[in-house]
Design a protein around this motif. Structure first.
Motif, PDB file in Angstrom:
ATOM      1  N   ALA A   1       0.809  -0.971   0.078  1.00 36.29           N
ATOM      2  CA  ALA A   1       0.032   0.000   0.137  1.00 36.29           C
ATOM      3  C   ALA A   1       0.793   1.175  -0.033  1.00 36.29           C
ATOM      4  O   ALA A   1       0.733   2.376  -0.504  1.00 36.29           O
ATOM      5  CB  ALA A   1      -0.840  -0.049   1.250  1.00 36.29           C
ATOM      6  N   ILE A   2       1.950   1.298   0.865  1.00 34.39           N
ATOM      7  CA  ILE A   2       2.837   2.663   0.845  1.00 34.39           C
ATOM      8  C   ILE A   2       3.454   2.781  -0.389  1.00 34.39           C
ATOM      9  O   ILE A   2       3.519   3.940  -0.875  1.00 34.39           O
ATOM     10  CB  ILE A   2       3.768   2.320   2.112  1.00 34.39           C
ATOM     11  N   ILE A   3       3.934   1.670  -1.137  1.00 33.31           N
ATOM     12  CA  ILE A   3       4.615   1.879  -2.491  1.00 33.31           C
ATOM     13  C   ILE A   3       3.731   2.402  -3.356  1.00 33.31           C
ATOM     14  O   ILE A   3       4.075   3.241  -4.292  1.00 33.31           O
ATOM     15  CB  ILE A   3       5.334   0.494  -2.760  1.00 33.31           C
ATOM     16  N   LEU A   4       2.492   1.624  -3.731  1.00 34.11           N
ATOM     17  CA  LEU A   4       1.792   2.090  -4.697  1.00 34.11           C
ATOM     18  C   LEU A   4       1.071   3.240  -4.699  1.00 34.11           C
ATOM     19  O   LEU A   4       0.769   4.209  -5.502  1.00 34.11           O
ATOM     20  CB  LEU A   4       0.685   0.842  -5.005  1.00 34.11           C
ATOM     21  N   ILE A   5       0.753   3.621  -3.197  1.00 38.20           N
ATOM     22  CA  ILE A   5       0.104   5.016  -3.175  1.00 38.20           C
ATOM     23  C   ILE A   5       1.007   6.020  -3.249  1.00 38.20           C
ATOM     24  O   ILE A   5       0.838   7.111  -3.871  1.00 38.20           O
ATOM     25  CB  ILE A   5      -0.603   5.232  -1.572  1.00 38.20           C
ATOM     26  N   SER A   6       2.470   5.787  -3.065  1.00 38.44           N
ATOM     27  CA  SER A   6       3.291   6.704  -3.240  1.00 38.44           C
ATOM     28  C   SER A   6       3.687   6.848  -4.676  1.00 38.44           C
ATOM     29  O   SER A   6       3.713   8.022  -5.093  1.00 38.44           O
ATOM     30  CB  SER A   6       4.799   6.353  -2.455  1.00 38.44           C
ATOM     31  N   LEU A   7       3.777   5.869  -5.237  1.00 40.42           N
ATOM     32  CA  LEU A   7       3.692   5.956  -6.985  1.00 40.42           C
ATOM     33  C   LEU A   7       2.678   6.803  -7.539  1.00 40.42           C
ATOM     34  O   LEU A   7       2.677   7.192  -8.555  1.00 40.42           O
ATOM     35  CB  LEU A   7       4.112   4.453  -7.338  1.00 40.42           C
ATOM     36  N   ASN A   8       1.542   6.460  -6.958  1.00 39.43           N
ATOM     37  CA  ASN A   8       0.380   7.077  -7.545  1.00 39.43           C
ATOM     38  C   ASN A   8       0.365   8.748  -7.352  1.00 39.43           C
ATOM     39  O   ASN A   8      -0.080   9.407  -8.286  1.00 39.43           O
ATOM     40  CB  ASN A   8      -1.011   6.502  -6.954  1.00 39.43           C
ATOM     41  N   ILE A   9       0.699   8.887  -6.225  1.00 38.13           N
ATOM     42  CA  ILE A   9       0.926  10.404  -5.815  1.00 38.13           C
ATOM     43  C   ILE A   9       1.975  11.204  -6.776  1.00 38.13           C
ATOM     44  O   ILE A   9       1.679  12.150  -7.085  1.00 38.13           O
ATOM     45  CB  ILE A   9       1.204  10.787  -4.193  1.00 38.13           C
ATOM     46  N   LEU A  10       3.167  10.184  -7.168  1.00 32.79           N
ATOM     47  CA  LEU A  10       3.780  10.844  -7.947  1.00 32.79           C
ATOM     48  C   LEU A  10       3.717  10.501  -9.444  1.00 32.79           C
ATOM     49  O   LEU A  10       4.416  10.934 -10.159  1.00 32.79           O
ATOM     50  CB  LEU A  10       5.440  10.255  -7.623  1.00 32.79           C
ATOM     51  N   ASN A  11       2.416  10.124  -9.595  1.00 31.61           N
ATOM     52  CA  ASN A  11       2.116   9.905 -11.080  1.00 31.61           C
ATOM     53  C   ASN A  11       3.083   8.868 -11.793  1.00 31.61           C
ATOM     54  O   ASN A  11       2.994   9.113 -12.998  1.00 31.61           O
ATOM     55  CB  ASN A  11       1.818  11.291 -11.768  1.00 31.61           C
ATOM     56  N   VAL A  12       3.776   8.143 -10.978  1.00 30.17           N
ATOM     57  CA  VAL A  12       4.696   7.021 -11.829  1.00 30.17           C
ATOM     58  C   VAL A  12       3.679   6.121 -12.307  1.00 30.17           C
ATOM     59  O   VAL A  12       3.982   5.470 -13.021  1.00 30.17           O
ATOM     60  CB  VAL A  12       5.755   6.481 -10.973  1.00 30.17           C
ATOM     61  N   VAL A  13       2.854   5.570 -11.646  1.00 27.52           N
ATOM     62  CA  VAL A  13       1.688   4.600 -12.058  1.00 27.52           C
ATOM     63  C   VAL A  13       0.439   5.196 -11.712  1.00 27.52           C
ATOM     64  O   VAL A  13       0.119   6.083 -10.954  1.00 27.52           O
ATOM     65  CB  VAL A  13       1.690   3.101 -11.378  1.00 27.52           C
ATOM     66  N   SER A  14      -0.756   4.560 -12.438  1.00 26.28           N
ATOM     67  CA  SER A  14      -2.142   4.746 -12.023  1.00 26.28           C
ATOM     68  C   SER A  14      -2.873   3.608 -11.684  1.00 26.28           C
ATOM     69  O   SER A  14      -3.038   2.532 -12.429  1.00 26.28           O
ATOM     70  CB  SER A  14      -2.840   5.386 -13.574  1.00 26.28           C
ATOM     71  N   GLY A  15      -3.098   3.864 -10.333  1.00 26.99           N
ATOM     72  CA  GLY A  15      -4.019   2.541  -9.955  1.00 26.99           C
ATOM     73  C   GLY A  15      -2.861   1.410  -9.224  1.00 26.99           C
ATOM     74  O   GLY A  15      -2.074   1.833  -8.561  1.00 26.99           O
ATOM     75  N   PRO A  16      -2.899   0.196  -9.905  1.00 21.16           N
ATOM     76  CA  PRO A  16      -4.171  -0.230 -10.618  1.00 21.16           C
ATOM     77  C   PRO A  16      -5.372  -0.445 -10.564  1.00 21.16           C
ATOM     78  O   PRO A  16      -6.092  -0.874 -11.358  1.00 21.16           O
ATOM     79  CB  PRO A  16      -3.316  -1.538 -11.429  1.00 21.16           C
ATOM     80  N   TYR A  17      -5.679  -0.410  -9.179  1.00 23.17           N
ATOM     81  CA  TYR A  17      -6.932  -0.645  -8.697  1.00 23.17           C
ATOM     82  C   TYR A  17      -7.393   0.980  -8.473  1.00 23.17           C
ATOM     83  O   TYR A  17      -7.083   1.781  -8.260  1.00 23.17           O
ATOM     84  CB  TYR A  17      -7.087  -1.352  -7.616  1.00 23.17           C
ATOM     85  N   PRO A  18      -8.995   1.089  -8.916  1.00 21.36           N
ATOM     86  CA  PRO A  18      -9.604   2.356  -8.555  1.00 21.36           C
ATOM     87  C   PRO A  18      -9.469   3.018  -7.466  1.00 21.36           C
ATOM     88  O   PRO A  18      -9.044   4.188  -7.296  1.00 21.36           O
ATOM     89  CB  PRO A  18     -11.200   1.993  -8.823  1.00 21.36           C
ATOM     90  N   PHE A  19      -9.434   2.220  -6.332  1.00 14.27           N
ATOM     91  CA  PHE A  19      -9.351   2.784  -5.004  1.00 14.27           C
ATOM     92  C   PHE A  19      -7.643   3.265  -4.890  1.00 14.27           C
ATOM     93  O   PHE A  19      -7.542   3.842  -3.717  1.00 14.27           O
ATOM     94  CB  PHE A  19      -9.817   1.803  -3.745  1.00 14.27           C
TER      95      PHE A  19
END
Length: 200
Positions: free
Chosen positions: A142-160
């Motif tokens: 969760a920490i890694i993916l939320i951080s990557l989403n905040i930085l716009n490195v990835v989108s999602g991959p889940y809607p939430f």
């Protein structure tokens, strides 16, 4: 001895199914580690191999890892059924049958839970400390993916997880829901195992 033999058989089946799932996944769209589904199933594969190797005297650390990986794929199964399935217009074929989904969304999680509760050797105490330890994998993801989403490195991959496309309040809601639900599930998983040990 009979429980041990069933545990070994189920472990072998899970390993075979996970390898098949990864091959199908790779051939279909590659191994994208941004997906919790893929990560949790790889985690289950590794933990099951460790468990099988040490089956005669399973160390506490391996028991904890097996507990954590079982929880992780159980979370995968429940999120697919109660969150993603409705979000994707109840597309049963896509969610539960297409590509590696039959293995990663359904068969491996269910077999892992059945094996853990009814047959695996596991003496982890159902304490808050151990419940929280079982969440390390999910928390790190969760920490890694939320951080990557905040930085716009990835989108999602889940809607939430798309924190940049929803209000901060909605993001907090999802985090609390997912982590709170995972903590409850971690306790339920060991409770069911303890009940089975008492009854059988």
């Amino acid at each position: 001895m009979e429980k041990r033999n069933v545990s070994i058989a189920l472990s072998i089946i899970i390993i075979i199914l996970e390898i098949i799932a990864l091959i199908v996944c790779y051939n279909s769209f590659g191994i994208n580690l941004a997906y919790y589904t893929i990560d949790s199933n790889i985690f289950l594969l590794i933990s099951t191999i460790l468990y099988l190797i040490t089956i005669n005297n399973v160390p506490k650390i391996v028991q904890l890892i097996k507990y954590s990986s079982t929880l992780s794929v159980f979370i995968t199964f429940l999120v697919v059924v109660f969150v993603l399935y409705p979000m994707y217009d109840f597309n049963f074929q896509f969610m539960f049958l297409d590509g590696p989904n039959l293995y990663m969304h359904v068969l491996c999680p269910l077999l892992a839970v059945i094996s853990f509760i009814f047959f695996d050797s596991n003496e982890i105490e159902n304490s808050l400390k151990n419940n929280l330890r079982s969440l390390y994998f999910t928390i790190i993801y969760a920490i890694i993916l939320i951080s990557l989403n905040i930085l716009n490195v990835v989108s999602g991959p889940y809607p939430f997880l798309k924190v940049n496309q929803q209000s901060p309040l909605m993001s907090v809601f999802w985090i609390v829901l997912m982590m709170g639900g995972a903590l409850i599930l971690s306790k339920v998983l060991l409770f069911l195992k303890d009940m089975n040990n008492i009854l059988y």
